[in-house]
Scaffold this motif. Structure first.
Motif, PDB file in Angstrom:
ATOM      1  N   VAL A 173       1.072  -1.220   0.099  1.00 30.09           N
ATOM      2  CA  VAL A 173      -0.011  -0.175  -0.073  1.00 30.09           C
ATOM      3  C   VAL A 173       0.927   1.291   0.164  1.00 30.09           C
ATOM      4  O   VAL A 173       1.940   1.323   0.660  1.00 30.09           O
ATOM      5  N   SER A 174       0.512   2.156  -0.796  1.00 31.61           N
ATOM      6  CA  SER A 174       1.159   3.462  -0.774  1.00 31.61           C
ATOM      7  C   SER A 174       0.634   4.575  -0.444  1.00 31.61           C
ATOM      8  O   SER A 174      -0.700   4.720  -0.429  1.00 31.61           O
ATOM      9  N   ALA A 175       1.090   5.540   0.068  1.00 31.60           N
ATOM     10  CA  ALA A 175       0.442   7.093   0.258  1.00 31.60           C
ATOM     11  C   ALA A 175      -0.413   7.404  -0.890  1.00 31.60           C
ATOM     12  O   ALA A 175       0.058   7.369  -1.710  1.00 31.60           O
ATOM     13  N   VAL A 176      -1.315   8.060  -0.529  1.00 27.27           N
ATOM     14  CA  VAL A 176      -2.345   8.743  -1.728  1.00 27.27           C
ATOM     15  C   VAL A 176      -2.458  10.190  -1.254  1.00 27.27           C
ATOM     16  O   VAL A 176      -2.204  10.658  -0.391  1.00 27.27           O
ATOM     17  N   LYS A 177      -2.422  10.978  -2.201  1.00 27.24           N
ATOM     18  CA  LYS A 177      -2.318  12.332  -2.282  1.00 27.24           C
ATOM     19  C   LYS A 177      -3.844  12.720  -1.662  1.00 27.24           C
ATOM     20  O   LYS A 177      -4.861  12.405  -2.183  1.00 27.24           O
ATOM     21  N   MET A 178      -3.829  13.317  -0.482  1.00 22.93           N
ATOM     22  CA  MET A 178      -4.710  13.671   0.327  1.00 22.93           C
ATOM     23  C   MET A 178      -4.922  15.128   0.139  1.00 22.93           C
ATOM     24  O   MET A 178      -4.036  15.789  -0.077  1.00 22.93           O
ATOM     25  N   GLY A 179      -6.133  15.488   0.421  1.00 25.93           N
ATOM     26  CA  GLY A 179      -6.052  17.093   0.588  1.00 25.93           C
ATOM     27  C   GLY A 179      -7.150  17.665  -0.037  1.00 25.93           C
ATOM     28  O   GLY A 179      -8.413  17.077  -0.578  1.00 25.93           O
ATOM     29  N   GLY A 180      -7.229  19.205  -0.275  1.00 24.41           N
ATOM     30  CA  GLY A 180      -8.325  19.606  -0.873  1.00 24.41           C
ATOM     31  C   GLY A 180      -9.345  20.191  -0.061  1.00 24.41           C
ATOM     32  O   GLY A 180      -9.287  19.922   1.381  1.00 24.41           O
ATOM     33  N   ARG A 181     -10.379  20.654  -0.519  1.00 24.04           N
ATOM     34  CA  ARG A 181     -11.566  21.175   0.248  1.00 24.04           C
ATOM     35  C   ARG A 181     -12.393  19.930   0.934  1.00 24.04           C
ATOM     36  O   ARG A 181     -12.755  18.777   0.160  1.00 24.04           O
ATOM     37  N   THR A 182     -12.872  19.912   1.939  1.00 30.47           N
ATOM     38  CA  THR A 182     -13.686  18.839   2.607  1.00 30.47           C
ATOM     39  C   THR A 182     -14.792  19.704   3.739  1.00 30.47           C
ATOM     40  O   THR A 182     -14.536  20.676   3.879  1.00 30.47           O
ATOM     41  N   TRP A 183     -15.776  18.850   4.064  1.00 29.68           N
ATOM     42  CA  TRP A 183     -16.641  19.379   5.001  1.00 29.68           C
ATOM     43  C   TRP A 183     -16.081  19.536   6.296  1.00 29.68           C
ATOM     44  O   TRP A 183     -15.179  18.416   6.896  1.00 29.68           O
ATOM     45  N   ARG A 184     -16.264  20.671   7.155  1.00 32.42           N
ATOM     46  CA  ARG A 184     -15.789  20.778   8.598  1.00 32.42           C
ATOM     47  C   ARG A 184     -16.714  19.826   9.443  1.00 32.42           C
ATOM     48  O   ARG A 184     -17.975  20.018   9.229  1.00 32.42           O
ATOM     49  N   LEU A 185     -16.344  19.080  10.199  1.00 33.17           N
ATOM     50  CA  LEU A 185     -16.934  18.104  11.183  1.00 33.17           C
ATOM     51  C   LEU A 185     -17.024  19.107  12.485  1.00 33.17           C
ATOM     52  O   LEU A 185     -16.152  19.341  13.047  1.00 33.17           O
ATOM     53  N   ASP A 186     -18.392  19.286  12.721  1.00 34.57           N
ATOM     54  CA  ASP A 186     -18.746  20.100  14.125  1.00 34.57           C
ATOM     55  C   ASP A 186     -19.095  18.919  15.224  1.00 34.57           C
ATOM     56  O   ASP A 186     -20.297  18.557  15.147  1.00 34.57           O
ATOM     57  N   LEU A 187     -18.108  18.326  15.675  1.00 31.43           N
ATOM     58  CA  LEU A 187     -18.543  17.157  16.600  1.00 31.43           C
ATOM     59  C   LEU A 187     -19.201  17.680  17.822  1.00 31.43           C
ATOM     60  O   LEU A 187     -20.174  16.644  18.100  1.00 31.43           O
ATOM     61  N   GLY A 188     -19.363  18.838  18.449  1.00 33.45           N
ATOM     62  CA  GLY A 188     -20.118  19.182  19.493  1.00 33.45           C
ATOM     63  C   GLY A 188     -21.397  19.033  18.811  1.00 33.45           C
ATOM     64  O   GLY A 188     -22.381  18.765  19.960  1.00 33.45           O
ATOM     65  N   ARG A 189     -21.876  19.579  17.739  1.00 30.86           N
ATOM     66  CA  ARG A 189     -23.381  19.439  17.398  1.00 30.86           C
ATOM     67  C   ARG A 189     -23.661  18.413  16.559  1.00 30.86           C
ATOM     68  O   ARG A 189     -24.970  18.194  16.164  1.00 30.86           O
ATOM     69  N   GLY A 190     -22.780  17.600  16.003  1.00 29.99           N
ATOM     70  CA  GLY A 190     -22.983  16.312  15.172  1.00 29.99           C
ATOM     71  C   GLY A 190     -23.511  16.700  14.055  1.00 29.99           C
ATOM     72  O   GLY A 190     -24.317  16.200  13.452  1.00 29.99           O
ATOM     73  N   ARG A 191     -22.813  17.961  13.422  1.00 29.91           N
ATOM     74  CA  ARG A 191     -23.155  18.355  12.150  1.00 29.91           C
ATOM     75  C   ARG A 191     -22.038  18.778  11.110  1.00 29.91           C
ATOM     76  O   ARG A 191     -21.011  18.790  11.903  1.00 29.91           O
ATOM     77  N   LEU A 192     -22.118  18.817   9.910  1.00 28.44           N
ATOM     78  CA  LEU A 192     -21.307  19.361   9.037  1.00 28.44           C
ATOM     79  C   LEU A 192     -21.506  20.826   9.065  1.00 28.44           C
ATOM     80  O   LEU A 192     -22.714  21.354   8.976  1.00 28.44           O
ATOM     81  N   GLY A 193     -20.363  21.620   9.163  1.00 28.51           N
ATOM     82  CA  GLY A 193     -20.330  23.032   9.186  1.00 28.51           C
ATOM     83  C   GLY A 193     -19.380  23.924   8.271  1.00 28.51           C
ATOM     84  O   GLY A 193     -18.702  24.454   8.796  1.00 28.51           O
ATOM     85  N   GLY A 194     -19.776  23.861   7.180  1.00 27.00           N
ATOM     86  CA  GLY A 194     -19.074  24.736   6.091  1.00 27.00           C
ATOM     87  C   GLY A 194     -17.840  23.715   5.403  1.00 27.00           C
ATOM     88  O   GLY A 194     -17.810  22.573   5.740  1.00 27.00           O
ATOM     89  N   MET A 195     -16.948  24.495   4.748  1.00 25.48           N
ATOM     90  CA  MET A 195     -15.837  23.951   4.251  1.00 25.48           C
ATOM     91  C   MET A 195     -14.613  24.213   4.679  1.00 25.48           C
ATOM     92  O   MET A 195     -14.364  25.464   5.165  1.00 25.48           O
ATOM     93  N   ILE A 196     -13.419  23.323   4.683  1.00 19.93           N
ATOM     94  CA  ILE A 196     -12.281  23.600   5.084  1.00 19.93           C
ATOM     95  C   ILE A 196     -11.072  23.011   4.257  1.00 19.93           C
ATOM     96  O   ILE A 196     -11.456  22.085   3.428  1.00 19.93           O
ATOM     97  N   ASP A 197     -10.081  23.598   4.181  1.00 17.31           N
ATOM     98  CA  ASP A 197      -8.886  22.988   3.404  1.00 17.31           C
ATOM     99  C   ASP A 197      -7.792  23.258   4.164  1.00 17.31           C
ATOM    100  O   ASP A 197      -7.508  23.758   5.218  1.00 17.31           O
ATOM    101  N   GLY A 198      -6.642  23.030   3.528  1.00 20.83           N
ATOM    102  CA  GLY A 198      -5.212  23.232   3.922  1.00 20.83           C
ATOM    103  C   GLY A 198      -4.960  22.381   5.346  1.00 20.83           C
ATOM    104  O   GLY A 198      -5.447  21.386   5.650  1.00 20.83           O
ATOM    105  N   ASP A 199      -4.209  23.168   6.265  1.00 19.39           N
ATOM    106  CA  ASP A 199      -3.832  22.677   7.315  1.00 19.39           C
ATOM    107  C   ASP A 199      -5.139  22.198   8.371  1.00 19.39           C
ATOM    108  O   ASP A 199      -5.206  21.150   9.065  1.00 19.39           O
ATOM    109  N   GLU A 200      -6.010  22.878   8.236  1.00 14.10           N
ATOM    110  CA  GLU A 200      -7.192  22.627   9.001  1.00 14.10           C
ATOM    111  C   GLU A 200      -7.864  21.375   8.556  1.00 14.10           C
ATOM    112  O   GLU A 200      -8.304  20.344   9.411  1.00 14.10           O
TER     113      GLU A 200
END
Length: 138
Positions: free
Chosen positions: A13-40
């Motif tokens: 198995v080899s590393a796969v290029k990950m990244g890009g925009r994804t949904w922000r997980l709001d674990l406190g509310r159990g919801r998706l909350g907007g988009m994030i990318d980069g280090d976040e």
């Protein structure tokens, strides 16, 4: 198409290029909350990989998730010896994680915690931890 044509050749198995925009997980509310990318997004991916037990959810491949929870009930010295390799393995497929260093351990009541530094491909570093107790994964 024959089955062998669907599988990667050369084994392993080899590393796969990950990244890009994804949904922000709001674990406190159990919801998706907007988009994030980069280090976040990379930090969130680390959180998810270290929170999902490997082999227990069909939506994830057998290469995804952690096995640190298997150390529950084991000797503290064994926990300290095995946890870093298990954490590295859980994050090994995400090429945004460049290094994991400075593993430190703490014992408490009915569990233990491992602290470590995550360095991302952007050069950003942050502290993270995995805490296990006999009652539940925290």
């Amino acid at each position: 198409m024959p089955a062998e044509g669907l599988l990667p050749q050369g084994g392993g198995v080899s590393a796969v290029k990950m990244g890009g925009r994804t949904w922000r997980l709001d674990l406190g509310r159990g919801r998706l909350g907007g988009m994030i990318d980069g280090d976040e997004a990379a930090k969130q991916a680390v959180l998810v990989a270290l929170s999902v037990p490997r082999y227990q959810h069909l939506i994830f491949s057998d290469d995804f998730g952690e096995e640190v929870t298997a150390l529950l009930g084991r000797d503290y010295d064994y926990f300290c010896a095995a946890a870093p390799a298990m954490i590295r393995d859980a994050l090994s497929l995400d090429n945004r994680v460049k290094s994991l260093e400075g593993f430190r351990f703490a014992k408490f009541g009915d569990g233990a915690e491992v602290f470590f530094t995550v360095t991302l491909d952007s050069g950003a570093s942050y502290q993270d931890s995995v805490r296990l107790s006999q009652h539940k994964r925290e």
